[in-house]
Write a protein that holds these residues in place. Structure first.
Motif, PDB file in Angstrom:
ATOM      1  N   HIS A  35      -6.356 -27.580 -27.525  1.00  0.00           N
ATOM      2  CA  HIS A  35      -7.452 -26.943 -27.937  1.00  0.00           C
ATOM      3  C   HIS A  35      -7.690 -25.395 -28.111  1.00  0.00           C
ATOM      4  O   HIS A  35      -7.749 -24.801 -28.966  1.00  0.00           O
ATOM      5  CB  HIS A  35      -9.068 -27.444 -27.745  1.00  0.00           C
ATOM      6  CG  HIS A  35      -9.873 -27.848 -28.776  1.00  0.00           C
ATOM      7  ND1 HIS A  35     -10.969 -28.342 -28.096  1.00  0.00           N
ATOM      8  CD2 HIS A  35     -10.106 -27.570 -30.327  1.00  0.00           C
ATOM      9  CE1 HIS A  35     -11.604 -28.500 -30.376  1.00  0.00           C
ATOM     10  NE2 HIS A  35     -10.842 -27.500 -30.483  1.00  0.00           N
ATOM     11  N   HIS A  82     -14.440 -22.181 -33.795  1.00  0.00           N
ATOM     12  CA  HIS A  82     -14.098 -22.631 -32.163  1.00  0.00           C
ATOM     13  C   HIS A  82     -14.777 -21.548 -31.286  1.00  0.00           C
ATOM     14  O   HIS A  82     -14.970 -22.252 -29.990  1.00  0.00           O
ATOM     15  CB  HIS A  82     -12.610 -22.147 -32.447  1.00  0.00           C
ATOM     16  CG  HIS A  82     -11.969 -23.423 -32.651  1.00  0.00           C
ATOM     17  ND1 HIS A  82     -11.532 -23.967 -33.967  1.00  0.00           N
ATOM     18  CD2 HIS A  82     -11.744 -24.792 -31.913  1.00  0.00           C
ATOM     19  CE1 HIS A  82     -10.991 -25.482 -34.020  1.00  0.00           C
ATOM     20  NE2 HIS A  82     -11.000 -26.389 -33.049  1.00  0.00           N
ATOM     21  N   TRP A 131     -16.087 -30.536 -39.197  1.00  0.00           N
ATOM     22  CA  TRP A 131     -17.116 -29.996 -38.586  1.00  0.00           C
ATOM     23  C   TRP A 131     -19.164 -31.056 -38.639  1.00  0.00           C
ATOM     24  O   TRP A 131     -18.839 -31.421 -40.029  1.00  0.00           O
ATOM     25  CB  TRP A 131     -17.535 -28.901 -38.396  1.00  0.00           C
ATOM     26  CG  TRP A 131     -16.032 -28.144 -37.956  1.00  0.00           C
ATOM     27  CD1 TRP A 131     -14.961 -27.739 -38.274  1.00  0.00           C
ATOM     28  CD2 TRP A 131     -15.740 -27.835 -36.079  1.00  0.00           C
ATOM     29  NE1 TRP A 131     -14.316 -27.068 -37.654  1.00  0.00           N
ATOM     30  CE2 TRP A 131     -15.057 -26.947 -36.739  1.00  0.00           C
ATOM     31  CE3 TRP A 131     -16.605 -27.678 -35.348  1.00  0.00           C
ATOM     32  CZ2 TRP A 131     -14.348 -26.601 -35.392  1.00  0.00           C
ATOM     33  CZ3 TRP A 131     -15.735 -27.193 -34.172  1.00  0.00           C
ATOM     34  CH2 TRP A 131     -14.057 -26.200 -34.322  1.00  0.00           C
ATOM     35  N   ASP A 165     -17.033 -30.850 -33.133  1.00  0.00           N
ATOM     36  CA  ASP A 165     -15.422 -30.791 -33.907  1.00  0.00           C
ATOM     37  C   ASP A 165     -14.978 -32.266 -33.933  1.00  0.00           C
ATOM     38  O   ASP A 165     -15.402 -32.717 -33.114  1.00  0.00           O
ATOM     39  CB  ASP A 165     -14.352 -29.855 -32.942  1.00  0.00           C
ATOM     40  CG  ASP A 165     -12.790 -29.706 -33.458  1.00  0.00           C
ATOM     41  OD1 ASP A 165     -12.867 -30.715 -34.343  1.00  0.00           O
ATOM     42  OD2 ASP A 165     -12.750 -28.833 -32.679  1.00  0.00           O
ATOM     43  N   HIS A 169      -7.372 -33.326 -33.578  1.00  0.00           N
ATOM     44  CA  HIS A 169      -7.371 -32.535 -31.945  1.00  0.00           C
ATOM     45  C   HIS A 169      -8.543 -32.217 -31.491  1.00  0.00           C
ATOM     46  O   HIS A 169      -8.422 -32.383 -30.086  1.00  0.00           O
ATOM     47  CB  HIS A 169      -5.723 -31.500 -32.405  1.00  0.00           C
ATOM     48  CG  HIS A 169      -7.558 -30.401 -33.000  1.00  0.00           C
ATOM     49  ND1 HIS A 169      -7.096 -29.753 -34.412  1.00  0.00           N
ATOM     50  CD2 HIS A 169      -8.428 -29.904 -32.402  1.00  0.00           C
ATOM     51  CE1 HIS A 169      -8.192 -28.851 -34.846  1.00  0.00           C
ATOM     52  NE2 HIS A 169      -8.957 -28.667 -33.053  1.00  0.00           N
TER      53      HIS A 169
HETATM   54 MN    MN Z   1     -10.765 -27.887 -33.021  1.00  0.00          MN
END
Ligand code: MN
Length: 204
Positions: A35, A82, A131, A165, A169
């Protein structure tokens, strides 16, 4: 004599504020390596490629998010989101809100548990990647907001407090298709002292 110029990275990678395995068993070291080092770092690298020699080259990451659209926005917002996401976690998280934030949560949602339920349900119902945010306006009113793709409440003039998130992934290595469990477990390592710091920083 030749003069060699080496282009410096415009936006730099922010390292994790804890070790890769610090949030286990809720977020594995393997997920964190992918990540942070692959997905997040990839957005930063792509962004730097896109903004080199552009009018964005001298702006801060947040200003790029506010002013751009298209591919530059997508990569800048993913980079910003992020960092914000990683920084809300702690292996020594405080699990309750206090002060003004606690009062706002209780007034608007009834309790912290109800707020968490609302955010998890919003994450489950978001179609595709994106998100889920807890954000506040200038008066301190709280909002749970789902944004597709790289979306951020910054572009609505709101102040982000928590980011979940919900791109695959973020959870597929640890949780497979169980998005609900992955976001519910995020709350086991979200540091409410950090969330409160963000809330108290809003000028009002
Ligand atoms: Mn992410």
């Amino acid at each position: 004599m030749t003069l060699t110029t080496v282009a410096a990275a415009l936006i730099s990678i922010v390292e994790l504020p804890y070790t890769y395995g610090a949030l286990e068993p809720y977020i594995s070291a393997e997920t964190m390596h992918f990540h942070h080092d692959k997905h997040y770092a990839g957005y930063v690298a792509k962004l730097n490629e896109l903004i080199t020699d552009s009018r964005y080259a001298t702006l801060s990451l947040e200003e790029i998010v506010r002013q751009s659209d298209g591919a530059i926005f997508n990569n800048a917002a993913q980079a910003w989101n992020h960092v914000f996401f990683f920084e809300q976690f702690s292996p020594n998280a405080r699990h309750h809100a206090e002060g003004k934030l606690e009062r706002a949560i209780n007034m608007q949602f009834g309790s912290l548990e109800e707020l968490k339920k609302s955010m998890v349900a919003t994450a489950v119902s978001l179609f595709g990647s994106g998100w889920v945010w807890l954000a506040a306006d200038n008066d301190g009113m709280l909002y749970v907001i789902a944004k597709p793709n790289a979306g951020t409440p910054i572009t609505d003039g709101l102040h982000p407090l928590i980011a979940l998130d919900v791109w695959e992934h973020a959870y597929y290595l640890d949780y497979r298709n169980m998005r609900k469990d992955s976001v519910a477990d995020c709350f086991k390592v979200i540091d409410w002292a950090k969330v409160e710091e963000r809330y108290d920083a809003i000028n009002r």
